[in-house]
Design an enzyme around this catalytic site. Structure first.
Site, PDB file in Angstrom:
ATOM      1  N   MET A  97      11.133   0.737  13.348  1.00  0.00           N
ATOM      2  CA  MET A  97      11.080   0.461  11.911  1.00  0.00           C
ATOM      3  C   MET A  97       9.699   0.028  11.435  1.00  0.00           C
ATOM      4  O   MET A  97       9.578  -0.763  10.509  1.00  0.00           O
ATOM      5  CB  MET A  97      12.132  -0.599  11.554  1.00  0.00           C
ATOM      6  CG  MET A  97      13.544  -0.154  11.844  1.00  0.00           C
ATOM      7  SD  MET A  97      13.966   1.392  10.978  1.00  0.00           S
ATOM      8  CE  MET A  97      15.639   1.629  11.552  1.00  0.00           C
ATOM      9  N   ASN A 114       9.067  11.321  15.958  1.00  0.00           N
ATOM     10  CA  ASN A 114       9.859  10.303  15.264  1.00  0.00           C
ATOM     11  C   ASN A 114      11.152  10.933  14.783  1.00  0.00           C
ATOM     12  O   ASN A 114      11.168  12.095  14.393  1.00  0.00           O
ATOM     13  CB  ASN A 114       9.075   9.781  14.052  1.00  0.00           C
ATOM     14  CG  ASN A 114       9.892   8.804  13.217  1.00  0.00           C
ATOM     15  OD1 ASN A 114      10.428   7.815  13.747  1.00  0.00           O
ATOM     16  ND2 ASN A 114      10.004   9.056  11.918  1.00  0.00           N
ATOM     17  N   HIS A 116      14.051  10.713  11.883  1.00  0.00           N
ATOM     18  CA  HIS A 116      14.300  10.157  10.546  1.00  0.00           C
ATOM     19  C   HIS A 116      15.671  10.642  10.068  1.00  0.00           C
ATOM     20  O   HIS A 116      15.989  11.826  10.200  1.00  0.00           O
ATOM     21  CB  HIS A 116      13.206  10.611   9.580  1.00  0.00           C
ATOM     22  CG  HIS A 116      13.359   9.982   8.231  1.00  0.00           C
ATOM     23  ND1 HIS A 116      12.966   8.684   7.970  1.00  0.00           N
ATOM     24  CD2 HIS A 116      13.915  10.445   7.076  1.00  0.00           C
ATOM     25  CE1 HIS A 116      13.255   8.387   6.722  1.00  0.00           C
ATOM     26  NE2 HIS A 116      13.834   9.445   6.151  1.00  0.00           N
ATOM     27  N   GLU A 154      -0.820  10.575  10.561  1.00  0.00           N
ATOM     28  CA  GLU A 154      -1.180   9.282   9.951  1.00  0.00           C
ATOM     29  C   GLU A 154      -0.438   8.989   8.656  1.00  0.00           C
ATOM     30  O   GLU A 154      -0.526   7.882   8.122  1.00  0.00           O
ATOM     31  CB  GLU A 154      -2.698   9.188   9.776  1.00  0.00           C
ATOM     32  CG  GLU A 154      -3.365   9.084  11.124  1.00  0.00           C
ATOM     33  CD  GLU A 154      -4.816   8.651  11.054  1.00  0.00           C
ATOM     34  OE1 GLU A 154      -5.283   8.287   9.965  1.00  0.00           O
ATOM     35  OE2 GLU A 154      -5.462   8.676  12.114  1.00  0.00           O
ATOM     36  N   GLY A 155       0.312   9.954   8.143  1.00  0.00           N
ATOM     37  CA  GLY A 155       1.143   9.689   6.965  1.00  0.00           C
ATOM     38  C   GLY A 155       2.476   9.079   7.390  1.00  0.00           C
ATOM     39  O   GLY A 155       2.724   8.877   8.585  1.00  0.00           O
TER      40      GLY A 155
HETATM   41  C1  GAR Z   1      18.547   5.892  13.140  1.00  0.00           C
HETATM   42  O1  GAR Z   1      19.408   6.352  12.140  1.00  0.00           O
HETATM   43  C2  GAR Z   1      17.125   6.379  12.891  1.00  0.00           C
HETATM   44  O2  GAR Z   1      17.067   7.671  12.384  1.00  0.00           O
HETATM   45  C3  GAR Z   1      16.670   5.384  11.856  1.00  0.00           C
HETATM   46  O3  GAR Z   1      17.174   4.154  12.308  1.00  0.00           O
HETATM   47  C4  GAR Z   1      18.387   4.378  13.043  1.00  0.00           C
HETATM   48  C5  GAR Z   1      18.245   3.727  14.405  1.00  0.00           C
HETATM   49  O4  GAR Z   1      19.425   3.817  15.155  1.00  0.00           O
HETATM   50  N1  GAR Z   1      15.236   5.389  11.761  1.00  0.00           N
HETATM   51  C6  GAR Z   1      14.583   5.240  10.615  1.00  0.00           C
HETATM   52  O5  GAR Z   1      15.134   5.033   9.553  1.00  0.00           O
HETATM   53  C7  GAR Z   1      13.060   5.325  10.733  1.00  0.00           C
HETATM   54  N2  GAR Z   1      12.498   5.710   9.491  1.00  0.00           N
HETATM   55  P1  GAR Z   1      19.420   3.570  16.736  1.00  0.00           P
HETATM   56  O6  GAR Z   1      18.665   2.265  16.980  1.00  0.00           O
HETATM   57  O7  GAR Z   1      20.880   3.434  17.081  1.00  0.00           O
HETATM   58  O8  GAR Z   1      18.765   4.747  17.385  1.00  0.00           O
END
Ligand code: GAR
Length: 210
Positions: A97, A114, A116, A154-155
């Protein structure tokens, strides 16, 4: 970096429950992700359940939190030290996060992915993470959502897409029901995307050795 016969060393960055980490661990264990090993799990939170998952699997862990460092550069140096000591070839952000510092991205360009929880470019970028993404999808009236694994540049959520898959948004969905449907798809595509990147790295290193 690992040689052609050595597995690709993956380091995984997490912040929470770690179900995507679990999916990658399972994918490595059952061979859907071939020629790789997970060498390190780094959490931004010391109480993340993801750390227990890693420990249970015998994977070394570390915590690099938001506090405890004089500034962003020192935190980046700590991350780089850990990644280097684990002989990291590839990094997967699996529910991480935070926005990775450009100092950390630079030496691993093209080797960081990553996940998302939306159909990028919908509902992504600064401030869109976790539950907020699903709230935004429901508020927008979109009839479908989904998940995306992309390269990190980097974005924020702007790198090239590796794998993307849609799921329907159903009448009566809450952020929780939508998140659960998306998460199930995340577990499939994160394995597919990591396998694809590992294959690409092994192929490139094989060519390099000839
Ligand atoms: C997942 O839904 C992932 O896509 C999201 O957090 C959750 C983590 O679940 N990530 C984001 O929002 C990043 N921008 P997990 O810890 O059970 O894998």
């Amino acid at each position: 970096m690992a040689g052609a016969r050595e597995p690709i060393h993956i380091s995984i960055l997490v912040s929470g429950g770690g179900s995507n980490l679990q999916a990658v661990m399972d994918g490595v264990a059952d061979g859907r992700i071939a020629g790789a090993r997970i060498g390190l799990v780094i959490s931004s939170k010391e109480d993340a359940y993801a750390l227990l998952r890693a420990e249970r699997a015998g994977i070394p862990t570390a915590v690099v939190g938001k506090s405890g460092y004089p500034g962003d550069d020192e935190r980046a140096e700590r991350l780089l030290g850990l990644l280097s000591a684990a002989r990291t070839d590839m990094i997967a952000l699996a529910g991480y996060m935070h926005v990775l510092s450009p100092r950390v991205i630079a030496p691993y360009a093209g080797r960081i992915v990553n996940i998302h929880p939306s159909l990028i470019p919908r509902h992504c970028g600064m401030g869109y993470y976790g539950r907020r993404v699903h709230e935004a999808v429901l508020a927008s009236g979109d009839k479908q959502s989904g998940a995306t694994v992309h390269f990190v540049d980097e974005g924020v959520d702007t790198g090239d897409v590796i794998v993307q898959r849609a799921v329907p948004v159903l009448g009566g969905d809450t952020p929780e029901t939508l998140a659960a449907r998306v998460l199930e798809t995340e577990h499939d595509i994160i394995v597919e995307a990591v396998a694809k990147v590992v294959d690409g790295l092994r192929e490139a290193e094989g060519k390099h050795e000839k």
